[in-house]
Design an enzyme around this catalytic site. Structure first.
Site, PDB file in Angstrom:
ATOM      1  CG  ASN A 297       8.731  21.902 -27.539  1.00  0.00           C
ATOM      2  OD1 ASN A 297       8.407  22.473 -28.585  1.00  0.00           O
ATOM      3  ND2 ASN A 297       9.621  22.401 -26.692  1.00  0.00           N
ATOM      4  CD1 TRP A 298       6.185  17.965 -32.464  1.00  0.00           C
ATOM      5  CD2 TRP A 298       5.629  18.680 -34.507  1.00  0.00           C
ATOM      6  NE1 TRP A 298       5.374  17.015 -33.028  1.00  0.00           N
ATOM      7  CE2 TRP A 298       5.025  17.426 -34.281  1.00  0.00           C
ATOM      8  CE3 TRP A 298       5.421  19.324 -35.725  1.00  0.00           C
ATOM      9  CZ2 TRP A 298       4.224  16.799 -35.241  1.00  0.00           C
ATOM     10  CZ3 TRP A 298       4.615  18.711 -36.675  1.00  0.00           C
ATOM     11  CH2 TRP A 298       4.031  17.455 -36.436  1.00  0.00           C
ATOM     12  CE  LYS A 299      12.916  21.146 -27.699  1.00  0.00           C
ATOM     13  NZ  LYS A 299      14.172  20.899 -27.002  1.00  0.00           N
TER      14      LYS A 299
ATOM     15  CD  GLU B 181      15.369  24.317 -26.888  1.00  0.00           C
ATOM     16  OE1 GLU B 181      14.364  24.490 -27.597  1.00  0.00           O
ATOM     17  OE2 GLU B 181      15.844  23.187 -26.658  1.00  0.00           O
TER      18      GLU B 181
ATOM     19  CB  SER C  83      17.308  12.956 -23.279  1.00  0.00           C
ATOM     20  OG  SER C  83      18.179  13.950 -23.803  1.00  0.00           O
TER      21      SER C  83
ATOM     22  CD  GLU D 290      11.429  20.526 -20.934  1.00  0.00           C
ATOM     23  OE1 GLU D 290      11.239  19.512 -21.610  1.00  0.00           O
ATOM     24  OE2 GLU D 290      11.551  21.653 -21.439  1.00  0.00           O
TER      25      GLU D 290
ATOM     26  CG  HIS E 214      11.555  25.286 -23.761  1.00  0.00           C
ATOM     27  ND1 HIS E 214      12.871  25.219 -24.144  1.00  0.00           N
ATOM     28  CD2 HIS E 214      11.097  24.022 -23.761  1.00  0.00           C
ATOM     29  CE1 HIS E 214      13.179  23.944 -24.385  1.00  0.00           C
ATOM     30  NE2 HIS E 214      12.122  23.203 -24.159  1.00  0.00           N
TER      31      HIS E 214
ATOM     32  N   GLY F  16      17.881  17.660 -25.345  1.00  0.00           N
ATOM     33  CA  GLY F  16      18.484  17.477 -26.660  1.00  0.00           C
ATOM     34  C   GLY F  16      19.892  16.922 -26.624  1.00  0.00           C
TER      35      GLY F  16
HETATM   36  P1  13P Z   1      14.389  16.615 -25.933  1.00  0.00           P
HETATM   37  O1  13P Z   1      13.306  15.593 -25.597  1.00  0.00           O
HETATM   38  O2  13P Z   1      14.692  16.682 -27.388  1.00  0.00           O
HETATM   39  O3  13P Z   1      15.568  16.442 -25.055  1.00  0.00           O
HETATM   40  O4  13P Z   1      13.761  18.050 -25.591  1.00  0.00           O
HETATM   41  C1  13P Z   1      13.125  18.250 -24.387  1.00  0.00           C
HETATM   42  C2  13P Z   1      12.422  19.546 -24.438  1.00  0.00           C
HETATM   43  O5  13P Z   1      13.058  20.592 -24.485  1.00  0.00           O
HETATM   44  C3  13P Z   1      10.954  19.540 -24.466  1.00  0.00           C
HETATM   45  O6  13P Z   1      10.444  20.815 -24.249  1.00  0.00           O
END
Ligand code: 13P
Length: 245
Positions: free
Chosen positions: A17-19, A99, A208, A166, A97, A172
């Site tokens: 997931n590149w966000k 976020e 992470s 998650e 997600h 993150g």
């Molecule tokens: P990180 O791997 O950067 O912690 O992010 C996880 C995530 O939100 C994947 O959707």
């Protein structure tokens, strides 16, 4: 991506997931350098890069988006419908997600997005997980049951849904869940799903994940794959995660 919902433990699912990261130049380099090894790889890029990612990644990785509109189309400035994402070659979409939930998506909006995805034959990857506050209050199972329960009817309409556990506190932060914690939580997710669904649903762990800890999670029977944020931006690191899976 093989959309069938068989036990994928034999061929791990590695989702990136590149966000809100990346560029055309970075995508071109990533596509040239990435090696999925034996993993079934997939990457969620920002909308503007969907078509190019599909073109460049060809058989290396499936391509998906990170969210879709609750609406099929019309006067919704700034939104991208499931049909548009599918038109660009997306095979799946993340939904719910944390976020997006933190930015205001409630369970009803998440369920509506799954319905939109299913209507366009996109595979929904439903993200669930608890905040640190909820975990410390002993509400892990309740939160997971609420999030999964609210989406159950729509998930059941999908031929091949995927769920990603998650924990919000691990995203993150560099504070990855221990393999033991991940096993317990994914076990709860699978127990809840089993009570609601007949078919097998793969469950990913995310939060992470990096090359150094990927194998620990994949050694856990209950975990079918990984959802990787920051570490998926580097092709060599994501290739190493696929190899460790
Ligand atoms: P990180 O791997 O950067 O912690 O992010 C996880 C995530 O939100 C994947 O959707």
């Amino acid at each position: 991506m093989n959309a069938s919902n068989q036990n994928t433990k034999g061929r791990p699912l590695c989702f990136g997931n590149w966000k809100c990261n990346g560029s055309i130049a970075a995508l071109r380099q990533w596509a040239a350098d990435f090696d999925p090894g034996g993993a079934q790889a997939a990457v969620c890029v920002p909308y503007p890069y969907l078509s190019l990612a599909v073109q460049l990644l060809d058989k290396k990785a499936a391509v998906g988006c990170q969210d879709i509109s609750l609406h099929a189309g019309g006067a919704h400035t700034g939104e991208v419908s499931a049909a548009m994402a599918a038109d660009c070659g997306a095979q799946f979409t993340l939904v719910g997600h944390s976020e997006c939930r933190q930015a205001g998506q409630d369970d009803k909006a998440v369920a509506g997005r799954i319905a939109q995805a299913v209507g366009e034959a996109l595979i929904p990857v439903l993200c669930v997980g608890e905040t640190l506050e909820q975990r410390e209050a002993g509400k892990l199972e309740e939160v997971l049951a609420d999030q999964l329960g609210a989406a159950a009817a729509e998930l059941r309409q999908s031929r091949s849904p995927i769920v990603a556990y998650e924990p919000v506190w691990a995203i993150g932060t560099g504070r990855a869940a221990s393999a033991d914690d991940a096993q317990k939580a994914v076990g709860l997710v699978k127990g809840i799903l089993k009570r609601t669904f007949v078919d097998y649903i793969p469950v990913l762990y995310g939060g992470s994940v990096k090359a150094a800890n990927a194998a620990e999670y994949m050694a856990v029977d209950e975990i079918d794959g990984l959802l990787v944020g920051g570490a998926s931006l580097k092709a060599d690191e994501f290739s190493a995660i696929c190899a460790a899976s």
